[in-house]
Design a protein around this motif. Structure first.
Motif, PDB file in Angstrom:
ATOM      1  N   UNK A 104       5.719  -1.195   2.327  1.00 13.86           N
ATOM      2  CA  UNK A 104       5.159   0.732   1.765  1.00 13.86           C
ATOM      3  C   UNK A 104       3.748   0.157   2.376  1.00 13.86           C
ATOM      4  N   UNK A 105       4.545   1.290   3.530  1.00 19.00           N
ATOM      5  CA  UNK A 105       3.850   1.044   4.706  1.00 19.00           C
ATOM      6  C   UNK A 105       1.727   2.514   4.152  1.00 19.00           C
ATOM      7  N   UNK A 106       2.339   3.654   3.513  1.00 21.07           N
ATOM      8  CA  UNK A 106       1.723   4.842   2.549  1.00 21.07           C
ATOM      9  C   UNK A 106       0.781   3.586   2.107  1.00 21.07           C
ATOM     10  N   UNK A 107       0.900   2.348   1.410  1.00 18.70           N
ATOM     11  CA  UNK A 107      -0.198   1.445   0.504  1.00 18.70           C
ATOM     12  C   UNK A 107      -1.279   1.999   1.764  1.00 18.70           C
ATOM     13  N   UNK A 108      -0.805   1.631   3.013  1.00 22.51           N
ATOM     14  CA  UNK A 108      -2.215   1.436   3.762  1.00 22.51           C
ATOM     15  C   UNK A 108      -3.445   2.537   3.966  1.00 22.51           C
ATOM     16  N   UNK A 109      -2.935   3.034   3.795  1.00 26.47           N
ATOM     17  CA  UNK A 109      -4.299   4.484   3.753  1.00 26.47           C
ATOM     18  C   UNK A 109      -5.371   3.420   2.598  1.00 26.47           C
ATOM     19  N   UNK A 110      -5.152   2.621   1.636  1.00 22.57           N
ATOM     20  CA  UNK A 110      -6.618   2.313   1.368  1.00 22.57           C
ATOM     21  C   UNK A 110      -7.424   0.969   2.162  1.00 22.57           C
ATOM     22  N   UNK A 111      -6.522   0.571   3.150  1.00 23.14           N
ATOM     23  CA  UNK A 111      -7.010  -0.275   3.818  1.00 23.14           C
ATOM     24  C   UNK A 111      -7.844   0.001   5.286  1.00 23.14           C
ATOM     25  N   UNK A 112      -8.338   1.338   5.554  1.00 25.82           N
ATOM     26  CA  UNK A 112      -9.058   2.055   6.625  1.00 25.82           C
ATOM     27  C   UNK A 112     -10.756   1.497   6.406  1.00 25.82           C
ATOM     28  N   UNK A 113     -11.390   0.487   6.966  1.00 23.16           N
ATOM     29  CA  UNK A 113     -12.384   0.645   6.794  1.00 23.16           C
ATOM     30  C   UNK A 113     -13.549   1.234   6.633  1.00 23.16           C
ATOM     31  N   UNK A 114     -14.436   0.865   5.990  1.00 24.50           N
ATOM     32  CA  UNK A 114     -15.622   2.112   5.667  1.00 24.50           C
ATOM     33  C   UNK A 114     -15.190   3.891   5.086  1.00 24.50           C
ATOM     34  N   UNK A 115     -13.943   3.287   3.813  1.00 21.35           N
ATOM     35  CA  UNK A 115     -13.137   4.935   3.527  1.00 21.35           C
ATOM     36  C   UNK A 115     -14.302   4.701   1.901  1.00 21.35           C
ATOM     37  N   UNK A 116     -14.404   4.138   1.325  1.00 24.41           N
ATOM     38  CA  UNK A 116     -14.658   4.898  -0.146  1.00 24.41           C
ATOM     39  C   UNK A 116     -16.604   3.744  -0.074  1.00 24.41           C
ATOM     40  N   UNK A 129      -4.538  12.490  -7.764  1.00 27.18           N
ATOM     41  CA  UNK A 129      -2.538  12.064  -7.159  1.00 27.18           C
ATOM     42  C   UNK A 129      -2.382  11.304  -6.211  1.00 27.18           C
ATOM     43  N   UNK A 130      -3.566  10.928  -5.224  1.00 22.34           N
ATOM     44  CA  UNK A 130      -3.192  10.072  -3.944  1.00 22.34           C
ATOM     45  C   UNK A 130      -2.779   8.747  -4.638  1.00 22.34           C
ATOM     46  N   UNK A 131      -3.029   7.584  -5.868  1.00 24.92           N
ATOM     47  CA  UNK A 131      -3.088   7.479  -5.834  1.00 24.92           C
ATOM     48  C   UNK A 131      -1.585   7.095  -6.931  1.00 24.92           C
ATOM     49  N   UNK A 132      -0.834   8.048  -7.563  1.00 23.78           N
ATOM     50  CA  UNK A 132       0.220   8.012  -8.331  1.00 23.78           C
ATOM     51  C   UNK A 132       0.885   8.380  -7.282  1.00 23.78           C
ATOM     52  N   UNK A 133       1.021   9.148  -6.225  1.00 25.75           N
ATOM     53  CA  UNK A 133       2.115   9.305  -4.799  1.00 25.75           C
ATOM     54  C   UNK A 133       2.737   7.812  -4.952  1.00 25.75           C
ATOM     55  N   UNK A 134       1.677   6.691  -4.425  1.00 28.86           N
ATOM     56  CA  UNK A 134       1.978   6.086  -3.706  1.00 28.86           C
ATOM     57  C   UNK A 134       2.940   5.129  -5.066  1.00 28.86           C
ATOM     58  N   UNK A 136       4.667   6.499  -7.110  1.00 28.44           N
ATOM     59  CA  UNK A 136       5.988   6.594  -7.649  1.00 28.44           C
ATOM     60  C   UNK A 136       6.781   6.586  -6.457  1.00 28.44           C
ATOM     61  N   UNK A 137       6.150   6.191  -4.999  1.00 26.79           N
ATOM     62  CA  UNK A 137       6.768   5.411  -4.349  1.00 26.79           C
ATOM     63  C   UNK A 137       8.143   4.279  -4.452  1.00 26.79           C
ATOM     64  N   UNK A 138       7.285   3.282  -5.190  1.00 24.52           N
ATOM     65  CA  UNK A 138       7.449   1.955  -5.633  1.00 24.52           C
ATOM     66  C   UNK A 138       9.508   1.650  -6.208  1.00 24.52           C
ATOM     67  N   UNK A 139       9.806   2.411  -6.854  1.00 20.28           N
ATOM     68  CA  UNK A 139      11.241   2.103  -7.914  1.00 20.28           C
ATOM     69  C   UNK A 139      11.991   1.676  -6.887  1.00 20.28           C
ATOM     70  N   UNK A 140      12.009   2.983  -5.514  1.00 23.42           N
ATOM     71  CA  UNK A 140      12.547   2.831  -5.001  1.00 23.42           C
ATOM     72  C   UNK A 140      12.898   1.273  -3.635  1.00 23.42           C
ATOM     73  N   UNK A 141      11.776   0.622  -3.837  1.00 22.81           N
ATOM     74  CA  UNK A 141      11.340  -1.077  -3.325  1.00 22.81           C
ATOM     75  C   UNK A 141      11.900  -1.839  -4.550  1.00 22.81           C
ATOM     76  N   UNK A 142      11.927  -1.729  -5.283  1.00 22.67           N
ATOM     77  CA  UNK A 142      12.429  -2.525  -5.956  1.00 22.67           C
ATOM     78  C   UNK A 142      11.273  -2.755  -7.780  1.00 22.67           C
ATOM     79  N   UNK A 143      10.464  -1.952  -7.728  1.00 21.23           N
ATOM     80  CA  UNK A 143       9.746  -2.179  -8.312  1.00 21.23           C
ATOM     81  C   UNK A 143       8.725  -1.764  -8.824  1.00 21.23           C
ATOM     82  N   UNK A 144       8.308  -1.424 -10.319  1.00 23.31           N
ATOM     83  CA  UNK A 144       7.138  -0.073 -11.021  1.00 23.31           C
ATOM     84  C   UNK A 144       6.072  -0.470 -10.932  1.00 23.31           C
TER      85      UNK A 144
END
Ligand code: TF8
Length: 337
Positions: A104-116, A129-134, A136-144
């Protein structure tokens, strides 16, 4: 005869595996057994959070939902357990988002070093909203996805020398998570990143297959990395969330009431888990002081590391959807005002 019995036996196993085990309890009602596995130990905030989740679910469901806990990667690593959720042979896991980014490639936005800069900034983005959007992408991968928990800010340990500056990463064989952003960011700093599953890390450090690794303080303590590492440098270079996952195959067979119990419990236990994680981060630092050589890293040097890594982040921001990344950046700006 034999064939029929065999088929009956197989189908009994099959339904167990796909729907979470069901069995009769004393009242003759159906009890649903939920297998929940995690990578870290029971004493780690992730383990304590899972126990809190179990307590809430069993109480709220009057014992109809039973949570069986498995710690220390005894059911496998983050990726393997997540695949088991997709296949319907395990019901719950709480992995780091980072190793899931291959899937689930979008999860990688949290991997940016020195982000937070702070845990509160992470909470705001993950619960917004950002976390929630990600999620919402999970069911199509068989995950909730029910909630984000905290792994935390990561720091580097190694057996060679303290990391004070960006240059100190040069030539260091560093275990990283199986995540492209992490691998390329450490390459950019001149390190030699070696991605591997979490459960192999201790042995790799002990046998000197790698010089170092990076993880939050609670993990460095709970997994006793100080026994096989000499230096802990407080780089605080990236924040890693956990995501609370349920198998969609299992979820779809629950009543709306049962789903609500799990959702509420994941959020409530998550609040407890985040608090504990932040306390444990402080406590671990005190405890580690007697076990490993610790050095602070100046903000100036952390800034230099961030600058060196920036091209990698810019490249991946394009790949992962600039819109989402920009939404995240503008929310962070607002928080910081
Ligand atoms: C890592 C992660 C792990 C966690 C844990 C297995 O370094 O930080 O510690 O994902 O849940 O692989």
């Amino acid at each position: 005869g034999f064939l029929l019995m065999g088929l009956l036996f197989l189908s009994a196993c099959g339904s167990n595996a796909t729907q979470g085990g069901t069995k009769s309890n004393n009242q003759g009602n159906q009890t649903k057994v939920i297998k929940a596995g995690i990578g870290l130990n029971e004493d780690h905030p992730q383990g304590q959070g899972l126990l809190k989740f179990k307590e809430i679910v069993e109480e709220k469901s009057g014992g109809k939902l039973k949570v069986q806990t498995y710690f220390s990667a005894s059911l496998g690593d983050d990726l393997k357990m997540t695949e088991a959720l997709q296949g319907g042979t395990q019901e719950i896991t709480i992995p780091s988002t980072s190793p899931l980014a291959g899937m689930i490639k979008e999860f990688s936005i949290f991997d940016f070093p020195f982000l937070f800069n702070t845990a509160e900034e992470a909470d705001a983005i993950l619960d917004g909203s950002v976390g929630n959007k990600l999620l919402k992408n999970l069911p199509e991968h068989g995950l909730i996805g029910l909630a984000y928990w905290e792994n935390g800010f990561r720091h580097v340990t190694n057996s060679k020398h303290p990391i004070n500056t960006a240059e100190d990463f040069k030539g260091l064989k560093l275990r990283t998570m199986q995540n492209k952003v992490h691998i390329d960011a450490f390459k950019q700093l001149g390190a030699n990143p070696i991605p591997m599953a979490f459960s192999e890390v201790f042995t790799a450090l002990e046998s000197k297959t790698v010089d170092g690794q990076e993880n939050p303080l609670a993990t460095i303590k709970s997994n006793k990395y100080y026994e096989v590492q000499d230096y802990l440098s407080l780089t605080k270079h990236v924040y890693t969330p956990f995501v609370f996952l349920v198998s969609k195959k299992f979820w779809d067979n629950l009543s709306p009431e049962e789903q609500q119990i799990l959702k509420d419990a994941a959020v409530e236990a998550g609040k407890y888990q985040r608090e504990l994680s932040r306390e444990e981060d402080k406590k671990s630092l005190e405890e580690l002081e007697t076990k490993i050589k610790i050095n602070e890293v100046s903000d100036e040097e952390r800034q230099k590391m961030a600058e060196a890594i920036k091209p990698v982040i810019d490249q991946y921001a394009k790949e992962f959807g600039e819109e989402l990344v920009n939404e995240m950046y503008s929310q962070l700006e607002k928080i910081r005002q």
